[in-house]
Design a protein around this motif. Structure first.
Motif, PDB file in Angstrom:
ATOM      1  N   THR A  12     -27.624  17.480  50.248  1.00 35.51           N
ATOM      2  CA  THR A  12     -27.726  18.702  50.219  1.00 35.51           C
ATOM      3  C   THR A  12     -29.521  18.821  50.088  1.00 35.51           C
ATOM      4  OG1 THR A  12     -27.920  18.359  47.645  1.00 35.51           O
ATOM      5  CG2 THR A  12     -25.874  19.249  48.644  1.00 35.51           C
ATOM      6  N   ARG A  20     -35.646   9.642  46.074  1.00 34.97           N
ATOM      7  CA  ARG A  20     -34.538   8.989  45.245  1.00 34.97           C
ATOM      8  C   ARG A  20     -33.667   8.109  46.284  1.00 34.97           C
ATOM      9  NH1 ARG A  20     -31.445   9.733  40.634  1.00 34.97           N
ATOM     10  NH2 ARG A  20     -32.522  11.212  39.242  1.00 34.97           N
ATOM     11  N   GLN A  66     -24.449   2.269  47.126  1.00 39.16           N
ATOM     12  CA  GLN A  66     -25.513   2.723  46.311  1.00 39.16           C
ATOM     13  C   GLN A  66     -26.291   4.107  46.481  1.00 39.16           C
ATOM     14  OE1 GLN A  66     -26.455   1.224  43.264  1.00 39.16           O
ATOM     15  NE2 GLN A  66     -25.232  -0.630  43.451  1.00 39.16           N
ATOM     16  N   LYS A  69     -23.917   6.953  46.015  1.00 33.14           N
ATOM     17  CA  LYS A  69     -23.668   7.094  44.201  1.00 33.14           C
ATOM     18  C   LYS A  69     -24.700   8.236  43.947  1.00 33.14           C
ATOM     19  CE  LYS A  69     -24.178   4.389  40.393  1.00 33.14           C
ATOM     20  NZ  LYS A  69     -24.432   2.981  39.690  1.00 33.14           N
ATOM     21  N   THR A  71     -26.456  11.562  43.181  1.00 31.11           N
ATOM     22  CA  THR A  71     -25.600  12.818  42.821  1.00 31.11           C
ATOM     23  C   THR A  71     -25.735  13.729  44.095  1.00 31.11           C
ATOM     24  OG1 THR A  71     -25.970  12.569  40.706  1.00 31.11           O
ATOM     25  CG2 THR A  71     -25.447  14.740  41.262  1.00 31.11           C
ATOM     26  N   ASP A  72     -26.873  14.096  44.697  1.00 25.55           N
ATOM     27  CA  ASP A  72     -27.058  14.869  45.687  1.00 25.55           C
ATOM     28  C   ASP A  72     -26.733  14.631  47.080  1.00 25.55           C
ATOM     29  OD1 ASP A  72     -27.965  17.053  44.339  1.00 25.55           O
ATOM     30  OD2 ASP A  72     -29.815  15.753  44.113  1.00 25.55           O
ATOM     31  N   VAL A  73     -26.097  13.129  47.301  1.00 30.29           N
ATOM     32  CA  VAL A  73     -25.754  12.696  48.693  1.00 30.29           C
ATOM     33  C   VAL A  73     -24.438  13.086  48.751  1.00 30.29           C
ATOM     34  CG1 VAL A  73     -25.190  10.507  50.076  1.00 30.29           C
ATOM     35  CG2 VAL A  73     -27.490  10.802  48.639  1.00 30.29           C
ATOM     36  N   LEU A  74     -24.284  13.804  50.067  1.00 29.97           N
ATOM     37  CA  LEU A  74     -22.861  14.227  50.508  1.00 29.97           C
ATOM     38  C   LEU A  74     -22.008  13.186  51.125  1.00 29.97           C
ATOM     39  CD1 LEU A  74     -23.930  17.430  51.817  1.00 29.97           C
ATOM     40  CD2 LEU A  74     -22.177  17.200  49.995  1.00 29.97           C
ATOM     41  N   PRO A 170     -17.602  16.558  52.517  1.00 27.46           N
ATOM     42  CA  PRO A 170     -16.679  17.117  51.477  1.00 27.46           C
ATOM     43  C   PRO A 170     -16.274  18.674  51.879  1.00 27.46           C
ATOM     44  CG  PRO A 170     -18.274  16.146  50.425  1.00 27.46           C
ATOM     45  CD  PRO A 170     -18.754  16.228  51.671  1.00 27.46           C
TER      46      PRO A 170
ATOM     47  N   MET B 137     -36.993   9.291  38.165  1.00 29.92           N
ATOM     48  CA  MET B 137     -35.816   9.138  39.227  1.00 29.92           C
ATOM     49  C   MET B 137     -35.055   7.973  39.336  1.00 29.92           C
ATOM     50  SD  MET B 137     -37.161  10.734  42.706  1.00 29.92           S
ATOM     51  CE  MET B 137     -37.116  12.615  42.665  1.00 29.92           C
ATOM     52  N   LYS B 141     -29.277   9.501  36.063  1.00 28.76           N
ATOM     53  CA  LYS B 141     -28.174   9.831  36.980  1.00 28.76           C
ATOM     54  C   LYS B 141     -28.529  11.228  37.821  1.00 28.76           C
ATOM     55  CE  LYS B 141     -23.157  10.446  36.930  1.00 28.76           C
ATOM     56  NZ  LYS B 141     -21.806  10.579  36.063  1.00 28.76           N
ATOM     57  N   ILE B 197     -20.267  19.772  44.816  1.00 28.57           N
ATOM     58  CA  ILE B 197     -19.918  19.469  46.324  1.00 28.57           C
ATOM     59  C   ILE B 197     -20.194  17.755  46.607  1.00 28.57           C
ATOM     60  CG2 ILE B 197     -21.680  20.389  47.526  1.00 28.57           C
ATOM     61  CD1 ILE B 197     -19.042  21.268  49.405  1.00 28.57           C
ATOM     62  N   SER B 198     -21.428  17.535  46.327  1.00 30.70           N
ATOM     63  CA  SER B 198     -21.755  16.201  46.551  1.00 30.70           C
ATOM     64  C   SER B 198     -21.482  15.316  45.616  1.00 30.70           C
ATOM     65  CB  SER B 198     -23.548  16.224  46.754  1.00 30.70           C
ATOM     66  OG  SER B 198     -24.082  16.685  45.709  1.00 30.70           O
ATOM     67  N   TYR B 199     -20.936  15.548  44.654  1.00 26.17           N
ATOM     68  CA  TYR B 199     -20.618  14.494  43.560  1.00 26.17           C
ATOM     69  C   TYR B 199     -19.191  14.633  43.208  1.00 26.17           C
ATOM     70  CZ  TYR B 199     -20.385  13.111  38.572  1.00 26.17           C
ATOM     71  OH  TYR B 199     -20.146  12.425  37.489  1.00 26.17           O
ATOM     72  N   ARG B 200     -18.273  13.796  43.378  1.00 26.77           N
ATOM     73  CA  ARG B 200     -16.849  13.928  43.049  1.00 26.77           C
ATOM     74  C   ARG B 200     -16.470  12.448  42.558  1.00 26.77           C
ATOM     75  NH1 ARG B 200     -14.491  17.721  47.650  1.00 26.77           N
ATOM     76  NH2 ARG B 200     -15.939  19.473  47.355  1.00 26.77           N
ATOM     77  N   SER B 322     -19.480   1.783  43.457  1.00 23.31           N
ATOM     78  CA  SER B 322     -20.622   1.135  43.822  1.00 23.31           C
ATOM     79  C   SER B 322     -20.730  -0.329  43.194  1.00 23.31           C
ATOM     80  CB  SER B 322     -22.131   1.810  43.820  1.00 23.31           C
ATOM     81  OG  SER B 322     -22.318   1.762  42.450  1.00 23.31           O
TER      82      SER B 322
END
Ligand SMILES: Cc1ncc(C[n+]2csc(CCOP(=O)(O)OP(=O)(O)O)c2C)c(N)n1
Lengths: 177, 577
Positions: A12, A20, A66, A69, A71-74, A170, B137, B141, B197-200, B322
């Protein structure tokens, strides 16, 4: 033997995300060979293309997990060179003073599949698309002139797959740009 | 005209919340009732809003922001809900760095609300400005900087969802002063977040993965279970017990997974790792299937990976993808929440009796008992050994207290000798090993579960890192029970210097203050015990107090913790002395 890997990361569009992502590489003392960020065909989705070299496929797989993991990675995809179509773009600024060796625009165009994109007073700018190797060879050829400036972009790449990568994102109400 | 305009803006002002009010209202609607915090310039507008929310949000004023962070961690570990802390910009925020890093490594949900300089001053090196987002950062999380009050409800909702779901962790929200003072331009509305959406994170495991794992387990002759923190985080102790009993497999718990199994359960074999039990370590390299549940194969558990459980097929149940194959390659990985996975796996597991295999642990237990426990529990000397103090504490509290430890020898000894009977009873800093953790974390735990006995066991070194929180404890009046196991040394470091650095004691001896006088200065009663004969009575005094109490137990100075797998060594190479 180090192998080149191309990592495509869909995210996103968030402030600070580049930081990050690069932290994941820095922590593992991995050098980024090239990095390109651009918008995608989905609104609000950015695509990072990162090229790295590594001796271990396992290491790259861990790295990919990694990154995923964050959070903002699709989505994240790792590729070997034979799995993608890829290219880079280079610009060369060559000196062309009056009385100097004339620039061979024809050879540049026909033999090297490059083109002169700008004629200045005492210089020209030549643009060449290609792989890193092709651009490297062209660089050697151009050395007969005085290269005032040389710059090359990072790699851009698309997978050799039927579907576009965004299809693997997703499910959501994605707006097409 | 002019008048009419000003009266509409008056109405709007009343209808629309300021950012600071939005923060308070969001916390209330999220269901938060406790905040650990410390005020300062950049968060003052929010503290001003808090003034009007005091009956809905209990704010606890700590004495140092590190204390707020660890208290929030202790709170979170008891409730499995995010601990909330609120601090100011610059030094307030940097003082939170250690707890945030600790929470990241130990998967502790935490939401940190941090003030930031005014929006127009960002990036100008303004007074008390620091790049908190950049600094945190790698240890959060998720983190996010808010400059627009309208964003506040959604960002806070997202923060709690991210902190508490999947593999929990710390989240930081950096809010500019202007975002706190500005009035929202939309009506406030709060909706809890339950998807991004990017975290499931995957909670329910995949069927095909379950079957593969079950096949390995059913065919195993010597399956061995390592249960980690994930079992407690998911609340899966009952499921673990059912799984253990049906499979008949011996089970060890990691340091953070301690108390997930009743210590007296016949299939419980202790804990693996550097100072873990003899059999629990050695037999890792004899099992044929190693079943890791909600744990991450930390190097303090595995030692040398090249010699770790090479003979075994590995089933790895873990919510964080991971972690799969990161340190130990899994033959049957299952991504999922520990509780949900164990529940789904149970019907596929065959009921088996594996008591022959369980018996193999006994001879190691026996040897460990003879060589270590006996000497520590039943010796002739006058001087108190840490082990007997903890053993007695365990007996007197019937293994039912919440035990919070600091970091060092006493931490290892506490986990050796406290026999946990009740789930979710250990709070310790495992991944980061943060000295100074215990006192504020014990306080946070007590705030969360005031009905439970909470005992902090702390070294004389670590106590001096956060002892200012005695003030917080005294002010709250909560009966936190504090034990200092005083050996006058930075004991764990001294032990390493003795064993691995040729007895060269380099800066590990402490000239300690009079701890009881210090406690008294804060208004907390306490006493010192030196004589073994007095130990029992002293512990009774501590435990019977209905106020906070400090018991200093003067211990043998140069005791070593065994068993020990030297760092990076093989798990079969255990030193017993
Ligand atoms: C903040 C911090 N600094 C340094 C260390 C390194 N360290 C680990 S254990 C230890 C000694 C702890 O001494 P003490 O608190 O007296 O406990 P003991 O080992 O004697 O039980 C030290 C210095 C640490 N874990 N955390």
């Amino acid at each position: 033997m180090k192998t080149t890997y191309t990592i495509s990361i869909f995210t996103t569009n968030t402030v600070g995300l580049l930081n990050r992502i690069t932290i994941v590489f820095t922590r593992r003392r991995l050098n980024i060979e090239s990095l390109t960020v651009s918008e995608t065909e989905r609104k609000g989705v950015s695509r990072f293309t990162i090229v790295i070299k590594s001796e271990s496929r396992e290491f790259v797989e861990k790295l990919v997990r990694q990154i995923r993991k964050i959070t903002d990675v699709l989505a994240v995809f790792g590729y070997l060179d034979n799995e993608i179509v890829f290219n880079e773009i280079a610009l060369f600024k060559l000196a062309s003073p009056s009385g100097g060796k004339p620039i061979d625009a024809k050879a540049i165009n026909l033999d090297w599949n490059a083109k002169v994109v700008h004629f200045g007073m005492d210089y020209v700018v030549v643009e060449k698309n290609g792989t890193e190797e092709e651009i490297g060879e062209f660089y050697q050829y151009l050395k007969q002139w005085d290269i005032l400036e040389y710059i090359k972009s990072g790699r851009v790449a698309v997978g050799k797959t039927e579907k576009g990568l965004v299809e693997y994102l997703p499910e959501g109400n994605w707006e097409i740009v | 005209m002019g008048q009419a305009q000003s009266s509409t803006s008056e109405i709007e002002k009343n209808r629309f919340l300021t950012g600071a009010q939005a923060i308070m209202q969001s916390l209330v609607e999220q269901g938060v009732h406790t905040i650990f915090g410390y005020p300062g310039g950049a968060i003052m507008p929010t503290y001003d809003a808090l003034y009007d929310y005091q009956d809905q949000l209990k704010h606890i004023l700590v004495r140092h922001e590190q204390g707020a962070g660890h208290a929030a961690q202790g709170f979170a570990r008891m409730t499995n809900k995010a601990g909330v802390c609120m601090v100011t910009s610059g030094p307030g925020a940097t003082n939170l760095i250690t707890p945030i890093a600790d929470a990241m490594l130990d998967s502790t949900p935490m939401v940190c609300i941090v003030g930031q300089v005014k929006g127009n001053l960002l990036g100008t090196d303004a007074f008390q400005e620091c790049d908190v987002i950049g600094m945190t950062m790698p240890i959060t999380k998720w983190n996010y900087q808010v400059v627009d009050p309208n964003e506040i409800p959604d960002v806070i909702a997202k923060a709690f969802y991210i902190a508490e779901s999947g593999r929990p962790g710390p989240v930081l929200i950096d809010i500019t002063r202007t975002a706190q003072t500005d009035v929202m331009t939309v009506p406030f509305s709060y909706e809890k977040c339950n998807s991004i959406i990017s975290y499931r994170p995957r909670v329910e495991p995949k069927k095909e993965h379950l079957q593969a794992a079950a096949d390995l387990i059913n065919a195993a002759k010597k399956p061995y279970i390592l249960a980690g923190h994930g079992v407690l985080i998911s609340g899966g102790e009952e499921e673990l017990k059912a799984f253990v009993e049906k499979s008949g497999a011996p089970v060890a718990t990691t340091l953070l997974g301690m108390s997930a199994m009743d210590a007296d359960h016949p299939l419980f074999v202790g804990w693996p790792g550097m100072h873990g039990n003899y059999g629990a370590n050695v037999l890792t390299n004899s099992c044929d299937v190693l079943i890791a549940i909600g744990m991450r194969f930390d190097d303090r558990i595995t030692g040398d990976l090249n010699t770790y459980a090479k003979q075994a097929k590995v089933v790895h149940i873990e919510i964080d993808p991971s972690e799969i194959d990161k340190n130990v390659k899994a033959d049957a990985p299952i991504v999922g929440d520990a509780k949900a996975t164990l529940r789904a796996l149970l019907p596929l597991i065959e009921q088996k009796d594996r008591s022959e295999w369980r018996k193999e642990f006994e001879k190691y237990d026996q040897e460990e008992y003879e060589k270590i426990n006996k000497k520590e529990l039943f010796h002739e000397g006058n001087q108190i050994k840490m082990g007997e103090a903890v053993n007695m504490l365990s007996e007197k509290t019937k293994g039912e207290a919440v035990v919070v430890t600091d970091v060092g020898q006493h931490q290892m000894i506490t986990n050796r000798y406290y026999r946990f009977k009740k789930a979710n009873s250990i709070v310790t800093s495992g991944g980061a090993g943060t000295m100074g953790f215990a006192l504020p974390a014990a306080f946070g735990a007590k705030v969360a579960v005031p009905e439970r006995e909470v005992v902090a066991v702390i070294g004389d070194g670590g106590f001096q890192m956060t002892l200012q929180e005695l003030g917080t404890i005294a002010q709250s009046g909560l009966p936190v029970k504090i034990i200092i196991l005083n050996n006058n040394f930075l004991g764990m470091v001294r032990q390493w210097q003795e064993l691995f650095f040729d007895n060269r004691y380099s800066f590990v001896e402490l000239q300690n203050p009079d701890f009881i006088t210090i406690a008294k200065g804060f208004g907390i009663a306490g006493h010192t015990v030196k004589d073994r004969a007095e130990l029992s009575n002293s512990l009774d005094t501590l435990l019977n107090s209905d106020k906070p109490y400090l018991l200093e137990i003067v211990c043998e100075k140069e005791e070593n913790v065994f068993p020990m797998v030297p760092a990076g060594g093989c798990v079969t190479n255990v030193r017993l002395d």
